[in-house]
Design a protein around this motif. Structure first.
Motif, PDB file in Angstrom:
ATOM      1  N   PHE A 196       0.828  -1.203   0.000  1.00  0.00           N
ATOM      2  CA  PHE A 196       0.000   0.000   0.000  1.00  0.00           C
ATOM      3  C   PHE A 196       0.865   1.258   0.000  1.00  0.00           C
ATOM      4  N   ILE A 197       1.911   1.276   0.834  1.00  0.00           N
ATOM      5  CA  ILE A 197       2.799   2.434   0.898  1.00  0.00           C
ATOM      6  C   ILE A 197       3.483   2.668  -0.446  1.00  0.00           C
ATOM      7  N   ASN A 198       3.937   1.586  -1.088  1.00  0.00           N
ATOM      8  CA  ASN A 198       4.579   1.725  -2.391  1.00  0.00           C
ATOM      9  C   ASN A 198       3.611   2.283  -3.431  1.00  0.00           C
ATOM     10  N   ALA A 199       2.360   1.851  -3.359  1.00  0.00           N
ATOM     11  CA  ALA A 199       1.355   2.365  -4.287  1.00  0.00           C
ATOM     12  C   ALA A 199       1.116   3.854  -4.058  1.00  0.00           C
ATOM     13  N   ILE A 200       1.109   4.256  -2.786  1.00  0.00           N
ATOM     14  CA  ILE A 200       0.944   5.671  -2.454  1.00  0.00           C
ATOM     15  C   ILE A 200       2.152   6.473  -2.955  1.00  0.00           C
ATOM     16  N   LYS A 201       3.354   5.957  -2.708  1.00  0.00           N
ATOM     17  CA  LYS A 201       4.563   6.648  -3.154  1.00  0.00           C
ATOM     18  C   LYS A 201       4.595   6.806  -4.670  1.00  0.00           C
ATOM     19  N   MET A 202       4.034   5.829  -5.362  1.00  0.00           N
ATOM     20  CA  MET A 202       3.968   5.887  -6.816  1.00  0.00           C
ATOM     21  C   MET A 202       3.211   7.125  -7.296  1.00  0.00           C
ATOM     22  N   LEU A 203       2.248   7.572  -6.488  1.00  0.00           N
ATOM     23  CA  LEU A 203       1.404   8.698  -6.872  1.00  0.00           C
ATOM     24  C   LEU A 203       2.040  10.056  -6.610  1.00  0.00           C
ATOM     25  N   ILE A 204       2.972  10.128  -5.668  1.00  0.00           N
ATOM     26  CA  ILE A 204       3.402  11.417  -5.120  1.00  0.00           C
ATOM     27  C   ILE A 204       3.945  12.368  -6.168  1.00  0.00           C
ATOM     28  N   VAL A 205       4.996  11.944  -6.884  1.00  0.00           N
ATOM     29  CA  VAL A 205       5.671  12.857  -7.823  1.00  0.00           C
ATOM     30  C   VAL A 205       4.743  13.326  -8.939  1.00  0.00           C
ATOM     31  N   PRO A 206       4.087  12.422  -9.676  1.00  0.00           N
ATOM     32  CA  PRO A 206       3.204  12.913 -10.741  1.00  0.00           C
ATOM     33  C   PRO A 206       2.022  13.716 -10.211  1.00  0.00           C
ATOM     34  N   LEU A 207       1.502  13.350  -9.039  1.00  0.00           N
ATOM     35  CA  LEU A 207       0.359  14.070  -8.496  1.00  0.00           C
ATOM     36  C   LEU A 207       0.745  15.498  -8.118  1.00  0.00           C
ATOM     37  N   VAL A 208       1.888  15.651  -7.434  1.00  0.00           N
ATOM     38  CA  VAL A 208       2.355  16.990  -7.061  1.00  0.00           C
ATOM     39  C   VAL A 208       2.638  17.816  -8.310  1.00  0.00           C
ATOM     40  N   PHE A 209       3.336  17.231  -9.272  1.00  0.00           N
ATOM     41  CA  PHE A 209       3.747  17.958 -10.482  1.00  0.00           C
ATOM     42  C   PHE A 209       2.543  18.411 -11.300  1.00  0.00           C
ATOM     43  N   PHE A 210       1.656  17.478 -11.627  1.00  0.00           N
ATOM     44  CA  PHE A 210       0.506  17.827 -12.457  1.00  0.00           C
ATOM     45  C   PHE A 210      -0.479  18.723 -11.713  1.00  0.00           C
ATOM     46  N   SER A 211      -0.684  18.453 -10.422  1.00  0.00           N
ATOM     47  CA  SER A 211      -1.641  19.257  -9.644  1.00  0.00           C
ATOM     48  C   SER A 211      -1.185  20.707  -9.538  1.00  0.00           C
ATOM     49  N   LEU A 212       0.108  20.916  -9.305  1.00  0.00           N
ATOM     50  CA  LEU A 212       0.613  22.281  -9.192  1.00  0.00           C
ATOM     51  C   LEU A 212       0.463  23.040 -10.504  1.00  0.00           C
ATOM     52  N   ILE A 213       0.820  22.395 -11.604  1.00  0.00           N
ATOM     53  CA  ILE A 213       0.714  23.061 -12.902  1.00  0.00           C
ATOM     54  C   ILE A 213      -0.734  23.407 -13.208  1.00  0.00           C
ATOM     55  N   VAL A 214      -1.639  22.448 -12.979  1.00  0.00           N
ATOM     56  CA  VAL A 214      -3.063  22.708 -13.224  1.00  0.00           C
ATOM     57  C   VAL A 214      -3.581  23.798 -12.296  1.00  0.00           C
ATOM     58  N   GLY A 215      -3.154  23.760 -11.050  1.00  0.00           N
ATOM     59  CA  GLY A 215      -3.597  24.781 -10.099  1.00  0.00           C
ATOM     60  C   GLY A 215      -3.151  26.170 -10.493  1.00  0.00           C
ATOM     61  N   ILE A 216      -1.902  26.286 -10.957  1.00  0.00           N
ATOM     62  CA  ILE A 216      -1.366  27.597 -11.334  1.00  0.00           C
ATOM     63  C   ILE A 216      -2.019  28.107 -12.616  1.00  0.00           C
TER      64      ILE A 216
END
Length: 433
Positions: free
Chosen positions: A51-71
């Motif tokens: 479960f932790i590995n699956a969560i970690k898999m999300l972190i980088v793309p989620l932060v990157f795409f979310s920030l760009i979309v938010g801005i």
């Protein structure tokens, strides 16, 4: 027909349960199973690791795409700067309050009094805080692809902000790229939803491992430290955060506390602010009505620089170590601890165990025995649960206040929040508006 419907009811009942209830059941069962199995509960750890590995898999793309979309969704650089300043001011201010609460709790309950420990040589090396100029220079990635590959969240945030601002400034030519990032962000939100379905099982495996490895016997000598940290965490969330929601945001704090259940449960068991980010963003949008623009910018930023729980923990542990070794701290030492922990929180990685490394900075700054780390390390995993929970609760509180101040809080979602998953699903589209 009746018999078939009856046999389908147990599975249906589990399916209808809210996620936080499933996670709570997983936690309770994990503790029971871990206590019964003891050290052999180690065999269940891979379930939690998955479960932790699956969560970690999300972190980088989620932060990157979310920030760009938010801005890019703000389409106003001045507005982005205004929101950023509000968020950073709130994050640093609440961190200073958190460590003050930690110091106050430790001063009142004196968890280290009477231990009469003597400093000796230690294998744990002190960590030196890098100069401020070096910290600022390290924020700029020499290689953005390398930052993405290594998961350097602070550098990723800087690059994403720069790219998002650039896309917002070039107008029509940016539309294809913006649409691509929006599609990728939506895909990450859906993947997050799928991964979160594993949470109850992952939590079960993690809690069984923790209960089996540590047991009650290991906690007894340091139970007072654990109790003080957990009590301080509850006070910070229920009193301080709720107070800000009520008096500054003029909102019902009960709604805020209710929306914390899912992300708080994930944070408590994974002990990772960055790892809990998918659940935090989901809850902020769907249950609190924070806009996509604000949540995509403020929450990833908070997962990196907002470490209220870590600061509170550092306050309690620093004073505990001083008491354990019979060292009296002057008023200037308390001020130094507050300033050091507040500034150090900006550089604390949102991953399990990072707070222990940052604690060494605080101990070194005020001249406390670094051997104290060896004492805290034994219960750090348990303390990490409390401090990570405080961290993400603070992230959500700031996102609500910033969204409210910018007129980007959907009051219908916030005020009509219910306990049913169906209503949450219906409101998701409104939250993204």
């Amino acid at each position: 027909m009746d018999n078939n419907s009856k046999t389908a009811q147990p599975g249906g009942a589990w399916t209808r349960l809210e996620l936080w209830k499933k996670i709570l059941i997983g936690m309770i069962l994990g503790v029971i199973v871990g206590t019964v199995m003891g050290p052999s509960a180690e065999i269940l750890k891979p379930i939690g690791t998955l479960f932790i590995n699956a969560i970690k898999m999300l972190i980088v793309p989620l932060v990157f795409f979310s920030l760009i979309v938010g801005i890019t969704s703000m389409q106003d650089p001045k507005k982005m700067g205004r929101i950023g300043l509000k968020a950073i001011a709130l994050y640093l201010g609440t961190t200073a309050v958190a460590i003050s609460i930690g110091l106050g709790m430790a001063a009142i309950f004196t968890p280290g009094a009477g231990l009469n420990m003597v400093a000796a040589s230690s294998d744990i090396a002190a960590q030196e805080a890098p100069p401020l100029i070096q910290t600022l220079l390290n924020m700029i990635p020499k290689n953005p692809v390398g930052a993405l590959a290594t998961g350097n969240i602070l550098q990723i945030i800087v690059f994403a902000i720069g790219l998002g601002v650039s896309l917002a400034l070039i107008g029509e030519k940016a539309e294809p790229a913006i649409k691509l990032f929006e599609s990728l962000a939506e895909a990450m939100y859906k993947l997050t939803e799928l991964v979160m379905k594993l949470a109850p099982y992952g939590v079960f495996g993690l809690m069984a491992w923790v209960a089996g490895k540590y047991g009650l016997e290991v906690l007894l000598p340091l139970i007072k430290v654990v109790a003080v940290v957990f009590l301080g965490a509850v006070i910070h969330i229920v009193v301080f955060y709720s107070g800000l929601i009520s008096f500054i945001g003029r909102l019902n704090p009960v709604r805020y506390l209710k929306a914390l259940t899912n992300p708080a449960a994930v944070a408590f068991t994974t002990t990772s602010s960055s790892g809990t980010l998918p659940a935090t963003i989901k809850a902020a949008r769907e249950e609190l009505g924070v806009s996509k623009g604000v949540s995509s910018f403020v929450l990833p930023l908070g997962a990196t620089i907002n470490m209220d729980g870590t600061a509170l923990y550092q306050g309690v542990c620093a004073l505990f170590i001083a008491q354990a070794f019979g060292i009296d701290l002057a008023a200037s030492d308390y001020i130094t601890i507050i300033l050091t922990a507040t500034l150090a929180s900006v550089g604390t990685a949102g991953v399990p165990g990072a707070g222990l490394i940052m604690l060494s900075l605080v101990l070194t700054t005020v001249g406390l025995p670094i051997e104290g780390l060896a004492i805290i390390a034994g219960i750090d995993r348990i303390l990490d649960m409390a401090r990570t929970t405080v961290n993400i609760c603070g992230d959500m509180m700031v996102s609500v206040l910033v969204a409210k101040s910018e007129g980007e809080l959907n009051k219908d979602i916030y005020d009509q929040q219910t306990s049913t998953a169906d209503t949450t699903t219906v409101n998701i589209e409104a939250a993204k508006a």
